[in-house]
Design a protein around this motif. Structure first.
Motif: not given
Length: 279
Positions: A228-231, A235-237, A272-275
């Motif tokens: 819910n807080t990727a923004h 995080l991209d993924d 693993v979660g960022r481009d």
């Protein structure tokens, strides 16, 4: 040693709660504050933020070779320059008039301050990354959150972020009557001894942003909080992070995750979660 009530009288000011002005007037508390600096602290250049009427400034001059006192109130800054004219002329004191969040900080060796409570968090996180011993006065509730351990009700983003930089300890609780005018809450003195954390993070900014993000949803499981807080965390993924992380950890809430585990998860999330283009 200058009498704090005498200083307040000569300054010709009264504290104003609406402007976050509460002057520390208890001699015994003032005398103890400098004693809380860690043993072997370099006192060649001490920093004070929110110098007010100079009661603590006077104590710092007694133990330090040089003191820089920052005060945003123009009238109080003028009073300090007059009251301590001899120390200024001797090159032992600099009075800096301005906002402690905006002025350039000197290359100080330690900081002892009764902080303006309204901006204590911002000031603290300006000081902590500088790796200097700090003895700072806070609202008691804020201090308790700084030192809280995982699993306690006070544990949160402030705890993780503060303890990332330093060993923190409440060394004294200060009653309201020690101030003029008395504040609405009790206060506490916190000692921060800089040290490296017992974990590693590759990207400190991302780690702190990740902790901040997850604690905005502290009542959610880590699984949902990360998603819910990727923004906020950048995080991209987020799903990739949740899938790669330990399932038991993802079922916990942020308040039960210790700093070292947060560091491990943030490292995994960055991997693993960022481009790659974000790095």
């Amino acid at each position: 040693m200058r009498d704090p009530d005498g200083l307040l009288s000569r300054a010709g000011v009264r504290g104003d709660p609406n402007r976050d002005q509460h002057f520390l007037v208890d001699d015994r508390v003032l005398d103890r504050l400098t004693s809380y600096l860690p043993d072997e602290t370099d006192t060649s250049h001490l920093l004070e933020i929110g110098a007010g009427n100079g009661a603590l400034t006077d104590r710092l001059l007694a133990i330090g070779d040089h003191v820089t006192a920052i005060e945003r109130d123009p009238n109080l800054a003028a009073f300090l320059r007059e009251e301590f004219a001899e120390e200024i002329a001797a090159g032992r004191l600099d009075v800096v008039e301005g906002d402690a969040l905006q002025v350039d900080l000197p290359d100080f060796t330690a900081c002892v301050s009764n902080l303006p409570y309204g901006v204590s968090s911002q000031i603290t996180f300006r000081l902590l990354p500088l790796d200097r011993p700090l003895v700072l006065m806070f609202q008691k509730e804020f201090a308790e959150r700084m030192v809280a351990e995982s699993g306690s009700g006070d544990y949160g983003r402030l705890s993780v972020s503060t303890q990332h930089y330093a060993d923190v300890e409440i060394v004294e609780t200060i009653p309201k009557k020690a101030f003029s005018p008395p504040p609405a809450v009790e206060s506490a003195v916190v000692r921060c001894e800089p040290r490296d954390p017992d974990y590693e993070v590759d990207d400190e900014t991302f780690f702190l942003d990740f902790v901040k993000a997850v604690f905005t949803q502290r009542r959610k499981t880590m699984r949902n909080a990360v998603r819910n807080t990727a923004h906020i965390s950048g995080l991209d993924d987020a799903d990739a992070v949740v899938d790669a992380a330990d399932e038991e950890l993802m079922g916990k809430r942020a308040g039960n995750v210790p700093p070292a585990t947060f560091a491990e998860l943030a490292t995994l999330a960055a991997d693993v979660g960022r481009d790659e283009s974000d790095d």
